[in-house]
Design a protein around this motif. Structure first.
Motif, short mmCIF file in Angstrom:
data_model
loop_
_atom_site.label_atom_id
_atom_site.label_comp_id
_atom_site.label_asym_id
_atom_site.label_seq_id
_atom_site.Cartn_x
_atom_site.Cartn_y
_atom_site.Cartn_z
N ASN A 73 0.84 -1.21 0.00
CA ASN A 73 0.00 0.00 0.00
C ASN A 73 0.87 1.26 0.00
O ASN A 73 0.56 2.23 -0.69
CB ASN A 73 -0.96 0.00 1.19
N VAL A 76 2.28 1.70 -3.45
CA VAL A 76 1.29 2.29 -4.36
C VAL A 76 1.26 3.81 -4.19
O VAL A 76 1.25 4.56 -5.17
CB VAL A 76 -0.12 1.69 -4.13
N ARG A 96 3.95 0.12 -9.44
CA ARG A 96 2.62 0.23 -8.83
C ARG A 96 1.76 -0.97 -9.22
O ARG A 96 1.00 -1.49 -8.40
CB ARG A 96 1.96 1.54 -9.26
N HIS A 100 -0.06 -3.52 -6.72
CA HIS A 100 -1.48 -3.90 -6.82
C HIS A 100 -1.62 -5.41 -6.89
O HIS A 100 -2.54 -5.99 -6.31
CB HIS A 100 -2.12 -3.26 -8.06
N ARG A 105 -5.36 -6.73 -6.35
CA ARG A 105 -6.15 -5.85 -7.22
C ARG A 105 -5.72 -6.12 -8.67
O ARG A 105 -4.92 -5.37 -9.25
CB ARG A 105 -5.90 -4.39 -6.87
N ALA A 108 -6.42 -3.39 -11.60
CA ALA A 108 -5.53 -2.23 -11.47
C ALA A 108 -4.10 -2.62 -11.82
O ALA A 108 -3.37 -1.85 -12.48
CB ALA A 108 -5.60 -1.66 -10.05
N ALA A 109 -3.68 -3.81 -11.39
CA ALA A 109 -2.34 -4.29 -11.70
C ALA A 109 -2.16 -4.43 -13.21
O ALA A 109 -1.14 -4.00 -13.77
CB ALA A 109 -2.08 -5.63 -11.01
N ASP A 112 -1.92 -0.92 -14.89
CA ASP A 112 -0.65 -0.23 -14.63
C ASP A 112 0.52 -0.91 -15.34
O ASP A 112 1.36 -0.23 -15.95
CB ASP A 112 -0.37 -0.15 -13.13
#
Length: 158
Positions: A73, A76, A96, A100, A105, A108-109, A112
């Protein structure tokens, strides 16, 4: 962290003293990392960032250390700060995305890591990108199945 600048506000160049202090702390952090002292390296990267003269890659280096310490976290947040400094930093998106991934996640991973690869291709990230894309697809399929089944579910009042 130094106060974030408002969107649209002009970017101010750091003072000469801030740049010198940032460079010295960054150098100390690099030496500590080479010696295997991750705690000192993290502390020195923080000092460098607090000068207000940090580059995007400095935030990313600290994020990599945070990931190494199993703090995704925080990684990120550092990568997001790096992207405020330079939104074309492919490494920030990749790191990032990795953070994730560690949190689970997947969508989101995938976003990115894909964008990071598009901006700055890195051969070593290809396998990670494939894995994350597969996981994101499976997660999306599970969500779609849940939504599809949702209207037929009986809800208990209570």
């Amino acid at each position: 962290l130094p106060p974030a600048r408002r969107p649209g506000a002009p970017i101010e160049e750091p003072s000469e003293e801030a740049a010198v202090a940032c460079h010295a702390a960054k150098q100390a952090a690099s030496e500590a990392a080479e010696d295997g002292d991750d705690a000192l390296a993290l502390q020195q990267y923080t000092v460098a960032i607090m000068t207000g003269a940090a580059s995007a890659l400095l935030f990313v280096r600290r994020a990599e250390l945070l990931l190494k310490q199993r703090r995704p976290n925080a990684a990120v947040r550092d990568c997001s700060a790096a992207l405020e400094v330079n939104m074309d930093c492919g490494k920030a998106y990749r790191v990032r995305g990795t953070a994730h991934r560690r949190i689970g996640r997947w969508q989101a991973a995938h976003q990115d890591i894909s964008l990071g690869q598009k901006l700055d291709y890195e051969e070593s990230a290809v396998e990670l990108q494939k894995l994350v894309a597969e996981k994101a697809t499976r997660a999306a399929e599970r969500r779609a199945a849940i939504v599809k089944d949702a209207p037929g579910r009986k809800r208990h009042k209570g």
